[in-house]
Write a protein that holds these residues in place. Structure first.
Motif, PDB file in Angstrom:
ATOM      1  N   GLU A 194       0.831  -1.208   0.000  1.00 31.10           N
ATOM      2  CA  GLU A 194       0.000   0.000   0.000  1.00 31.10           C
ATOM      3  C   GLU A 194       0.866   1.259   0.000  1.00 31.10           C
ATOM      4  OE1 GLU A 194      -3.574   2.082   2.633  1.00 31.10           O
ATOM      5  OE2 GLU A 194      -2.274   0.565   3.543  1.00 31.10           O
ATOM      6  N   ALA A 195       1.902   1.281   0.799  1.00 31.69           N
ATOM      7  CA  ALA A 195       2.769   2.465   0.869  1.00 31.69           C
ATOM      8  C   ALA A 195       3.431   2.737  -0.479  1.00 31.69           C
ATOM      9  CB  ALA A 195       3.826   2.267   1.949  1.00 31.69           C
ATOM     10  N   LEU A 196       3.928   1.697  -1.131  1.00 28.27           N
ATOM     11  CA  LEU A 196       4.542   1.872  -2.446  1.00 28.27           C
ATOM     12  C   LEU A 196       3.521   2.363  -3.467  1.00 28.27           C
ATOM     13  CD1 LEU A 196       6.971   1.458  -4.407  1.00 28.27           C
ATOM     14  CD2 LEU A 196       6.062  -0.856  -4.801  1.00 28.27           C
ATOM     15  N   MET A 197       2.341   1.796  -3.433  1.00 33.51           N
ATOM     16  CA  MET A 197       1.314   2.177  -4.402  1.00 33.51           C
ATOM     17  C   MET A 197       0.882   3.626  -4.226  1.00 33.51           C
ATOM     18  SD  MET A 197      -0.840  -1.393  -4.477  1.00 33.51           S
ATOM     19  CE  MET A 197      -2.093  -0.804  -5.621  1.00 33.51           C
ATOM     20  N   HIS A 198       0.780   4.075  -2.990  1.00 32.75           N
ATOM     21  CA  HIS A 198       0.457   5.491  -2.763  1.00 32.75           C
ATOM     22  C   HIS A 198       1.572   6.380  -3.329  1.00 32.75           C
ATOM     23  CE1 HIS A 198      -3.286   5.542  -0.624  1.00 32.75           C
ATOM     24  NE2 HIS A 198      -2.873   4.686   0.294  1.00 32.75           N
ATOM     25  N   ARG A 199       2.792   5.977  -3.136  1.00 28.41           N
ATOM     26  CA  ARG A 199       3.915   6.794  -3.610  1.00 28.41           C
ATOM     27  C   ARG A 199       3.954   6.867  -5.127  1.00 28.41           C
ATOM     28  NH1 ARG A 199       9.135   5.549  -4.643  1.00 28.41           N
ATOM     29  NH2 ARG A 199       9.128   3.539  -3.575  1.00 28.41           N
ATOM     30  N   LEU A 200       3.590   5.773  -5.803  1.00 29.02           N
ATOM     31  CA  LEU A 200       3.620   5.724  -7.264  1.00 29.02           C
ATOM     32  C   LEU A 200       2.268   6.055  -7.890  1.00 29.02           C
ATOM     33  CD1 LEU A 200       5.777   2.503  -7.841  1.00 29.02           C
ATOM     34  CD2 LEU A 200       6.529   4.894  -7.770  1.00 29.02           C
ATOM     35  N   ASP A 201       1.262   6.378  -7.063  1.00 31.60           N
ATOM     36  CA  ASP A 201      -0.082   6.699  -7.535  1.00 31.60           C
ATOM     37  C   ASP A 201      -0.675   5.538  -8.342  1.00 31.60           C
ATOM     38  OD1 ASP A 201      -2.391   8.220  -7.856  1.00 31.60           O
ATOM     39  OD2 ASP A 201      -1.670   9.171  -9.698  1.00 31.60           O
ATOM     40  N   LEU A 202      -0.566   4.335  -7.787  1.00 28.29           N
ATOM     41  CA  LEU A 202      -1.114   3.142  -8.423  1.00 28.29           C
ATOM     42  C   LEU A 202      -2.468   2.804  -7.818  1.00 28.29           C
ATOM     43  CD1 LEU A 202       2.064   0.865  -8.382  1.00 28.29           C
ATOM     44  CD2 LEU A 202       1.230   2.269 -10.284  1.00 28.29           C
ATOM     45  N   ILE A 203      -3.368   2.284  -8.650  1.00 24.98           N
ATOM     46  CA  ILE A 203      -4.671   1.833  -8.164  1.00 24.98           C
ATOM     47  C   ILE A 203      -4.630   0.352  -7.807  1.00 24.98           C
ATOM     48  CG2 ILE A 203      -7.109   1.538  -8.728  1.00 24.98           C
ATOM     49  CD1 ILE A 203      -6.299   4.413  -8.200  1.00 24.98           C
ATOM     50  N   THR A 204      -4.103  -0.488  -8.695  1.00 32.68           N
ATOM     51  CA  THR A 204      -3.901  -1.907  -8.384  1.00 32.68           C
ATOM     52  C   THR A 204      -2.548  -2.347  -8.927  1.00 32.68           C
ATOM     53  OG1 THR A 204      -4.744  -3.013 -10.393  1.00 32.68           O
ATOM     54  CG2 THR A 204      -6.374  -2.333  -8.727  1.00 32.68           C
ATOM     55  N   VAL A 205      -2.169  -3.555  -8.544  1.00 31.50           N
ATOM     56  CA  VAL A 205      -1.064  -4.250  -9.197  1.00 31.50           C
ATOM     57  C   VAL A 205      -1.692  -5.361 -10.030  1.00 31.50           C
ATOM     58  CG1 VAL A 205       1.033  -5.611  -8.885  1.00 31.50           C
ATOM     59  CG2 VAL A 205       0.518  -3.734  -7.316  1.00 31.50           C
ATOM     60  N   GLN A 206      -1.467  -5.321 -11.342  1.00 30.73           N
ATOM     61  CA  GLN A 206      -2.050  -6.293 -12.258  1.00 30.73           C
ATOM     62  C   GLN A 206      -1.077  -7.462 -12.402  1.00 30.73           C
ATOM     63  OE1 GLN A 206      -4.903  -6.837 -13.678  1.00 30.73           O
ATOM     64  NE2 GLN A 206      -4.848  -7.018 -15.891  1.00 30.73           N
ATOM     65  N   LEU A 207      -1.366  -8.558 -11.726  1.00 32.82           N
ATOM     66  CA  LEU A 207      -0.549  -9.765 -11.788  1.00 32.82           C
ATOM     67  C   LEU A 207      -1.106 -10.672 -12.878  1.00 32.82           C
ATOM     68  CD1 LEU A 207      -0.319 -10.392  -7.942  1.00 32.82           C
ATOM     69  CD2 LEU A 207       1.339  -9.189  -9.402  1.00 32.82           C
ATOM     70  N   VAL A 208      -0.239 -11.137 -13.771  1.00 32.26           N
ATOM     71  CA  VAL A 208      -0.680 -11.791 -15.000  1.00 32.26           C
ATOM     72  C   VAL A 208       0.061 -13.105 -15.206  1.00 32.26           C
ATOM     73  CG1 VAL A 208      -0.879 -11.517 -17.506  1.00 32.26           C
ATOM     74  CG2 VAL A 208      -1.040  -9.514 -16.032  1.00 32.26           C
ATOM     75  N   TRP A 209      -0.653 -14.109 -15.710  1.00 30.96           N
ATOM     76  CA  TRP A 209      -0.006 -15.319 -16.228  1.00 30.96           C
ATOM     77  C   TRP A 209      -0.632 -15.628 -17.576  1.00 30.96           C
ATOM     78  CZ3 TRP A 209      -2.232 -20.356 -16.998  1.00 30.96           C
ATOM     79  CH2 TRP A 209      -1.312 -21.285 -17.496  1.00 30.96           C
ATOM     80  N   ARG A 210       0.240 -15.877 -18.569  1.00 33.60           N
ATOM     81  CA  ARG A 210      -0.235 -16.130 -19.934  1.00 33.60           C
ATOM     82  C   ARG A 210      -0.451 -17.618 -20.140  1.00 33.60           C
ATOM     83  NH1 ARG A 210       2.276 -13.278 -25.296  1.00 33.60           N
ATOM     84  NH2 ARG A 210       0.488 -13.653 -26.654  1.00 33.60           N
ATOM     85  N   GLU A 211      -1.706 -17.998 -20.387  1.00 32.88           N
ATOM     86  CA  GLU A 211      -2.041 -19.399 -20.664  1.00 32.88           C
ATOM     87  C   GLU A 211      -1.801 -19.758 -22.120  1.00 32.88           C
ATOM     88  OE1 GLU A 211      -6.115 -21.934 -21.102  1.00 32.88           O
ATOM     89  OE2 GLU A 211      -5.882 -20.845 -19.207  1.00 32.88           O
ATOM     90  N   SER A 212      -2.146 -18.830 -23.019  1.00 33.65           N
ATOM     91  CA  SER A 212      -1.963 -19.040 -24.457  1.00 33.65           C
ATOM     92  C   SER A 212      -1.791 -17.683 -25.114  1.00 33.65           C
ATOM     93  CB  SER A 212      -3.173 -19.778 -25.044  1.00 33.65           C
ATOM     94  OG  SER A 212      -4.322 -18.943 -25.042  1.00 33.65           O
TER      95      SER A 212
END
Length: 291
Positions: A194-212
């Motif tokens: 949360e602290a890092l996200m406030h500093r970088l003005d991020l709303i979420t962290v988009q974690l992704v895995w590519r299936e295809s």
């Protein structure tokens, strides 16, 4: 309420799923005329969903179909956010049930967002068009801090998908896991991220895995909103679509399927459409009312 206006009707819809048990729930207030910022925040906190949407009259210069254009604002339980995809889809479905399918136009803090709503066989589908997306690099030290907060070793990342901050109405950090198991194993340091996200003005962290080539699984920690994880995130899906196209990871013309919420027991599906010659990203899905 802080004003003398009566309490408005508060609807509950889920977006990106055809069942109330799936997708991402949102509060929807179709007439927030009598509410101030404190009222809207209080309603969002009371509902406890990742976001709730509030409609008022459109700006005079917005344009759009008569009676189908609005100002829309989004509140998490902690704060207002500039844009929220799933609450936009939920609101469009709620409006369609009252005024029928068709075109809608929303004035958001991030810009103008059109939404097309269709109905077939009793199923309502809404597709939003994002503001123009862009990406930016993240500093090595900030990425290291994000990975430390997630407790994800750098060796567990997919080197084909470089971490970036992606924007399509709100800022999201995109981080790709090399395996589905890595994505499934999420137990992060809430306060640190949360602290890092406030500093970088991020709303979420988009974690992704590519299936295809066109199918992805995603998760979105959302500590800045007071929510551990967002079950289905339309704004992040739009940002990811812009990111993937800008970096040449998918074709200019592509339809991507994002599965989200499976690890939370709330499965949802987001369709991300990219069109050659159109810089915007189109994010669609179904929605339904929660009784």
């Amino acid at each position: 309420m802080t004003s003398n206006a009566p309490r408005p009707e508060i609807l509950r819809y889920t977006a990106f799923a055809g069942s109330p048990e799936g997708g991402n729930p949102a509060g929807v207030v179709l007439d927030a005329t009598g509410l101030d910022d404190g009222d809207m925040l209080a309603i969002a906190a009371e509902l406890g969903y990742s976001e709730s949407a509030f409609l008022t009259a459109p700006p005079a210069d917005l344009g759009g179909p008569a009676g189908r254009a609005y100002t829309i604002r989004y509140f998490s339980p902690r704060a207002e956010v500039p844009f929220c995809g799933h609450a936009t889809i939920a609101t469009a479905v709620a409006l369609a049930e009252r005024t029928g399918p068709g075109e809608l136009l929303f004035a958001t803090r991030a810009g103008t967002v059109p939404v097309a709503v269709t109905e077939e066989g009793g199923t309502v589908q809404a597709t939003l068009t994002s503001v123009e997306p862009h990406t930016e690099e993240i500093a090595d030290a900030d990425l290291a801090e994000a990975l430390a907060a997630l407790d994800w070793p750098a060796a567990d990342l997919d080197p084909a998908f470089p971490p970036r901050i992606a924007f399509a109405g709100a800022r999201h950090l995109v981080v790709a896991a090399a395996t589905r198991g890595r994505l499934a194993d999420l137990a992060y340091d809430f306060a640190r991220l949360e602290a890092l996200m406030h500093r970088l003005d991020l709303i979420t962290v988009q974690l992704v895995w590519r299936e295809s080539a066109t199918v992805f699984h995603v998760r979105d920690p959302f500590p800045v909103g007071g929510v551990v994880e967002d079950p289905a995130t339309g704004a992040a899906a739009a940002a990811f679509g812009g990111y993937a196209r800008e970096l040449g990871l998918v074709p200019e013309d592509a339809v991507l399927t994002l599965h989200q919420g499976e690890d939370l027991g709330r499965p949802g599906e987001l369709t991300v459409t990219l069109r050659a010659g159109d810089p915007r990203v189109h994010v669609g899905g179904t929605g339904t009312r929660i009784a």
